[in-house]
Design an enzyme around this catalytic site. Structure first.
Site, PDB file in Angstrom:
ATOM      1  N   GLU A  42       2.716  69.969  62.170  1.00  0.00           N
ATOM      2  CA  GLU A  42       1.570  69.885  61.220  1.00  0.00           C
ATOM      3  C   GLU A  42       0.725  71.199  61.962  1.00  0.00           C
ATOM      4  O   GLU A  42      -0.452  70.821  62.237  1.00  0.00           O
ATOM      5  CB  GLU A  42       0.873  68.783  61.648  1.00  0.00           C
ATOM      6  CG  GLU A  42       1.691  67.601  61.089  1.00  0.00           C
ATOM      7  CD  GLU A  42       0.958  65.922  61.268  1.00  0.00           C
ATOM      8  OE1 GLU A  42       0.069  66.248  62.395  1.00  0.00           O
ATOM      9  OE2 GLU A  42       1.110  65.214  60.781  1.00  0.00           O
ATOM     10  N   PRO A  43       1.000  72.342  61.884  1.00  0.00           N
ATOM     11  CA  PRO A  43       0.299  73.431  62.087  1.00  0.00           C
ATOM     12  C   PRO A  43      -0.945  73.568  61.101  1.00  0.00           C
ATOM     13  O   PRO A  43      -0.726  73.729  59.863  1.00  0.00           O
ATOM     14  CB  PRO A  43       1.291  74.613  62.258  1.00  0.00           C
ATOM     15  CG  PRO A  43       2.041  74.401  61.334  1.00  0.00           C
ATOM     16  CD  PRO A  43       2.318  72.896  61.121  1.00  0.00           C
ATOM     17  N   GLY A  44      -2.000  73.933  61.534  1.00  0.00           N
ATOM     18  CA  GLY A  44      -3.207  74.389  60.947  1.00  0.00           C
ATOM     19  C   GLY A  44      -3.652  75.675  61.174  1.00  0.00           C
ATOM     20  O   GLY A  44      -3.366  76.652  60.558  1.00  0.00           O
ATOM     21  N   ARG A  45      -4.360  75.605  62.352  1.00  0.00           N
ATOM     22  CA  ARG A  45      -4.896  77.035  62.855  1.00  0.00           C
ATOM     23  C   ARG A  45      -3.888  78.244  62.792  1.00  0.00           C
ATOM     24  O   ARG A  45      -4.288  79.177  62.412  1.00  0.00           O
ATOM     25  CB  ARG A  45      -5.467  76.826  64.283  1.00  0.00           C
ATOM     26  CG  ARG A  45      -6.047  77.877  64.702  1.00  0.00           C
ATOM     27  CD  ARG A  45      -6.277  77.636  66.460  1.00  0.00           C
ATOM     28  NE  ARG A  45      -6.629  76.354  66.668  1.00  0.00           N
ATOM     29  CZ  ARG A  45      -7.806  75.916  66.910  1.00  0.00           C
ATOM     30  NH1 ARG A  45      -8.821  76.767  66.619  1.00  0.00           N
ATOM     31  NH2 ARG A  45      -8.175  74.895  67.137  1.00  0.00           N
TER      32      ARG A  45
ATOM     33  N   ARG B 190     -18.016  76.974  65.819  1.00  0.00           N
ATOM     34  CA  ARG B 190     -17.212  76.722  66.589  1.00  0.00           C
ATOM     35  C   ARG B 190     -17.799  77.150  68.006  1.00  0.00           C
ATOM     36  O   ARG B 190     -17.551  76.611  69.230  1.00  0.00           O
ATOM     37  CB  ARG B 190     -15.807  77.368  66.630  1.00  0.00           C
ATOM     38  CG  ARG B 190     -15.102  76.685  65.535  1.00  0.00           C
ATOM     39  CD  ARG B 190     -13.678  77.148  65.088  1.00  0.00           C
ATOM     40  NE  ARG B 190     -12.541  76.898  66.174  1.00  0.00           N
ATOM     41  CZ  ARG B 190     -12.315  78.081  67.074  1.00  0.00           C
ATOM     42  NH1 ARG B 190     -13.055  78.894  66.881  1.00  0.00           N
ATOM     43  NH2 ARG B 190     -11.553  77.454  68.025  1.00  0.00           N
TER      44      ARG B 190
ATOM     45  N   TYR C 113     -11.035  76.341  60.739  1.00  0.00           N
ATOM     46  CA  TYR C 113     -12.160  75.549  61.173  1.00  0.00           C
ATOM     47  C   TYR C 113     -13.347  76.276  61.114  1.00  0.00           C
ATOM     48  O   TYR C 113     -14.480  76.197  61.874  1.00  0.00           O
ATOM     49  CB  TYR C 113     -11.667  75.103  62.583  1.00  0.00           C
ATOM     50  CG  TYR C 113     -10.442  74.031  62.705  1.00  0.00           C
ATOM     51  CD1 TYR C 113     -10.532  73.212  62.023  1.00  0.00           C
ATOM     52  CD2 TYR C 113      -9.403  74.793  63.022  1.00  0.00           C
ATOM     53  CE1 TYR C 113      -9.270  72.340  62.084  1.00  0.00           C
ATOM     54  CE2 TYR C 113      -8.192  74.124  63.015  1.00  0.00           C
ATOM     55  CZ  TYR C 113      -7.992  72.691  62.618  1.00  0.00           C
ATOM     56  OH  TYR C 113      -7.047  72.133  62.743  1.00  0.00           O
TER      57      TYR C 113
ATOM     58  N   TYR D  53     -18.323  74.166  70.544  1.00  0.00           N
ATOM     59  CA  TYR D  53     -17.273  74.126  72.079  1.00  0.00           C
ATOM     60  C   TYR D  53     -17.240  75.545  72.591  1.00  0.00           C
ATOM     61  O   TYR D  53     -16.083  75.437  73.155  1.00  0.00           O
ATOM     62  CB  TYR D  53     -15.991  73.354  71.708  1.00  0.00           C
ATOM     63  CG  TYR D  53     -15.323  73.562  70.386  1.00  0.00           C
ATOM     64  CD1 TYR D  53     -15.293  72.502  69.418  1.00  0.00           C
ATOM     65  CD2 TYR D  53     -14.786  74.760  69.938  1.00  0.00           C
ATOM     66  CE1 TYR D  53     -14.772  72.720  68.381  1.00  0.00           C
ATOM     67  CE2 TYR D  53     -13.993  74.891  68.986  1.00  0.00           C
ATOM     68  CZ  TYR D  53     -13.907  73.757  68.029  1.00  0.00           C
ATOM     69  OH  TYR D  53     -13.225  73.901  66.790  1.00  0.00           O
TER      70      TYR D  53
ATOM     71  N   CYS E  24     -32.334  78.015  62.855  1.00  0.00           N
ATOM     72  CA  CYS E  24     -33.433  77.629  63.957  1.00  0.00           C
ATOM     73  C   CYS E  24     -32.897  76.968  65.247  1.00  0.00           C
ATOM     74  O   CYS E  24     -33.377  75.832  65.353  1.00  0.00           O
ATOM     75  CB  CYS E  24     -34.655  76.825  63.179  1.00  0.00           C
ATOM     76  SG  CYS E  24     -35.353  77.554  61.805  1.00  0.00           S
ATOM     77  N   GLU E  25     -31.942  77.599  65.733  1.00  0.00           N
ATOM     78  CA  GLU E  25     -31.433  76.921  67.099  1.00  0.00           C
ATOM     79  C   GLU E  25     -31.160  78.198  67.896  1.00  0.00           C
ATOM     80  O   GLU E  25     -30.268  79.068  67.415  1.00  0.00           O
ATOM     81  CB  GLU E  25     -29.972  76.562  66.695  1.00  0.00           C
ATOM     82  CG  GLU E  25     -30.128  75.136  66.035  1.00  0.00           C
ATOM     83  CD  GLU E  25     -30.505  73.613  66.723  1.00  0.00           C
ATOM     84  OE1 GLU E  25     -30.027  73.842  67.954  1.00  0.00           O
ATOM     85  OE2 GLU E  25     -30.826  72.844  66.260  1.00  0.00           O
TER      86      GLU E  25
HETATM   87  C1  LIG Z   1      -3.041  64.890  63.582  1.00  0.00           C
HETATM   88  C2  LIG Z   1      -3.341  66.467  63.462  1.00  0.00           C
HETATM   89  N1  LIG Z   1      -2.344  67.226  62.978  1.00  0.00           N
HETATM   90  C3  LIG Z   1      -2.447  68.635  63.022  1.00  0.00           C
HETATM   91  C4  LIG Z   1      -3.693  68.997  63.239  1.00  0.00           C
HETATM   92  C5  LIG Z   1      -3.712  70.649  63.476  1.00  0.00           C
HETATM   93  O1  LIG Z   1      -4.033  71.339  64.520  1.00  0.00           O
HETATM   94  P1  LIG Z   1      -3.957  72.718  64.891  1.00  0.00           P
HETATM   95  O2  LIG Z   1      -4.944  73.413  63.443  1.00  0.00           O
HETATM   96  O3  LIG Z   1      -4.850  73.130  65.917  1.00  0.00           O
HETATM   97  O4  LIG Z   1      -2.611  73.293  64.608  1.00  0.00           O
HETATM   98  C6  LIG Z   1      -4.823  68.358  63.801  1.00  0.00           C
HETATM   99  C7  LIG Z   1      -5.977  68.828  64.454  1.00  0.00           C
HETATM  100  O5  LIG Z   1      -6.985  68.251  64.685  1.00  0.00           O
HETATM  101  C8  LIG Z   1      -4.513  66.985  64.024  1.00  0.00           C
HETATM  102  O6  LIG Z   1      -5.264  66.100  64.309  1.00  0.00           O
END
Ligand SMILES: Cc1ncc(COP(=O)(O)O)c(C=O)c1O
Length: 446
Positions: free
Chosen positions: A304-307, A344, A405, A348, A375-376
């Site tokens: 499940e890649p997102g980033r 971000r 993100y 963090y 205002c931070e």
């Molecule tokens: C269950 C799950 N899958 C996939 C991702 C995607 O992570 P990334 O964007 O770091 O690949 C996340 C990120 O929080 C997650 O919680």
């Protein structure tokens, strides 16, 4: 090395566009950045700033890279990184699945006809309405995260006459961040059912006792910005031990394993990003080995890649508003956005690369802090880096690798409208998410 300890760059380096950090189609001519064949000055003129710019060819090529590298496995893009109708269309074109974490994300996917059977539904507190919709439309998988949810889903499935495919989100005790992974002590978090405490095994018992739920596999997500596969190996071994236990206790062999996402990208010089092909080969090898060692058939792998898919192809374009030198310390460069479009750094301590992109400069580097207009005092986008000393209001600054993100975590703090997202490709730009207006900000107020 902390950012402010890095040696100042030579003026020529300030103009360098490192292809590992900037979108794949980025080029720089006479100091001006072009992405997707479109000059950033043109983008600013046409769409205004701040502006999220997404390099369509970059994002699509990363989707294809994943589909190719993980052929035979499932790639479900994690929509939380950035989701909109157009991204869903690209996913569909490129043959990827989708992981959603809320009813809202599910609605975006369904609104453009994305096949529900290619969707995995996540969330540690899915509402009855969200679960009902997921069952009614027939999502491919529901990843359960608590005993309550198992009971709730079981009840709803019976009521609706459905038999969903279910996975259990297992907390393996592995939490990986960048190079290191810590194989203890991370049961103390809200996600998942713990392997250590026996909660995951109990979840298996509860699901198997409900004939209206089809338990198909285990899921684990071990962290973010991970650059090697060591943590996944530990997680896979632990999940496999549970698969063995399930076989022994219940005589059931689960056919699927989902190892989540979390692969890293390069944000600043020196960051490593794993090669997707190597990552895919590594993960497949790990799963094959640990299951073969345990005498189990190799399950179907999902990632499940997102980033890694949307992050590197995105930049945020800002206009400089003020340049304030705090003598003996650094220069504060205020831009027209801030923590509402990229939280971000404030949230963090994320690091970013930014550059002057609307003209050439041979001026000396000045130690700068890129700050927003909120205002931070923690409203910082890039903590310490170098910009040319002749920076003036009206100059355009681009921040690299903001595709993931940033828009998805954006807010209306101080009633700032969220910027538009434009896709660039082949010398053209088009809005894929409209920027908000004052009317949008006031909508819903009585
Ligand atoms: C269950 C799950 N899958 C996939 C991702 C995607 O992570 P990334 O964007 O770091 O690949 C996340 C990120 O929080 C997650 O919680």
């Amino acid at each position: 090395m902390l950012p402010h300890e890095r040696p100042p760059l030579a003026p020529a380096d300030l103009n360098r566009i490192n292809p590992a950090i900037w979108p794949r189609t980025s080029t720089r001519t006479d100091g001006t950045l072009t992405v997707g064949g479109v000059d950033v000055r043109e983008l600013a003129r046409e769409h205004g700033t701040p502006l999220y710019v997404l390099d369509e060819d970059d994002v699509r090529s990363r989707m294809r890279d994943y589909a190719t590298a993980f052929a035979g496995s499932e790639v479900h893009y994690a929509g939380k990184a950035f989701l909109c109708k157009e991204i869903v269309r690209w996913l569909h074109d490129e043959g990827l699945g989708l992981d959603v974490a809320s009813g809202g994300e599910l609605a975006v996917a369904l609104s453009v006809g994305f096949p529900p059977e290619r969707i995995t539904m996540h969330g540690n507190n899915k509402s009855v309405a969200e679960l009902t919709r997921a069952l009614e439309v027939g999502v491919g998988h529901v990843v359960v995260d608590s005993y309550e949810e198992i009971a709730r889903l079981g009840h709803l499935a019976q009521e609706l006459g459905k038999r969903p495919n279910v996975m259990i989100r297992v907390t393996t005790g592995v939490e990986a961040h960048t190079h290191e992974f810590i194989a203890t002590a991370h049961d103390d978090q809200k996600f998942g059912l713990s392997l250590n405490t026996g909660a995951a095994a109990e979840a298996v018992r509860r699901i198997l006792a409900l004939p209206q739920l089809e338990l198909v596999g285990l899921h684990s997500h071990i962290g973010s910005q991970i650059v090697d596969t060591a943590g996944f190996e530990v997680a896979a071994r632990r999940l496999t031990a549970l698969l063995v236990q399930i076989k022994e206790e219940h005589g059931v062999v689960l056919p699927e394993l989902d190892l989540g996402g979390g692969y890293g990208i390069a944000y600043v010089e020196g960051d490593e990003a794993p090669d997707i092909k190597e990552l895919a080969d590594g993960l497949r090898e790990i799963v094959t080995k640990v299951c073969t060692d345990a005498g189990l058939p190799v399950p179907r792998l999902t990632v499940e890649p997102g980033r890694t898919i949307v992050g590197p192809g995105g930049i945020t374009l800002y206009s400089v508003g003020t340049v304030k030198d705090v003598e003996g310390l650094r220069t504060y460069v205020s831009i027209d956005g801030g923590m509402s479009d990229n939280v971000r750094t404030a949230l963090y301590g994320a690091e970013y690369t930014a550059a002057l992109v609307s003209r050439e400069s041979t001026a000396e580097p000045m130690l700068s802090r890129l700050v927003g207009k909120h205002c931070e005092s923690g409203d910082i986008i890039v903590r310490d880096f170098h910009l040319p000393a002749d920076l003036v209001p009206g100059d355009l600054i681009a921040v690299a690798a903001t595709g993931a993100y940033c828009r998805s975590l954006a807010s209306n703090y101080n009633y700032l409208p969220r910027p538009a997202v434009v896709a660039v490709s082949g010398g053209r730009s088009r809005v894929i998410v409209q920027g908000e207006t004052e009317d949008d900000l006031l909508r819903g107020q009585l």
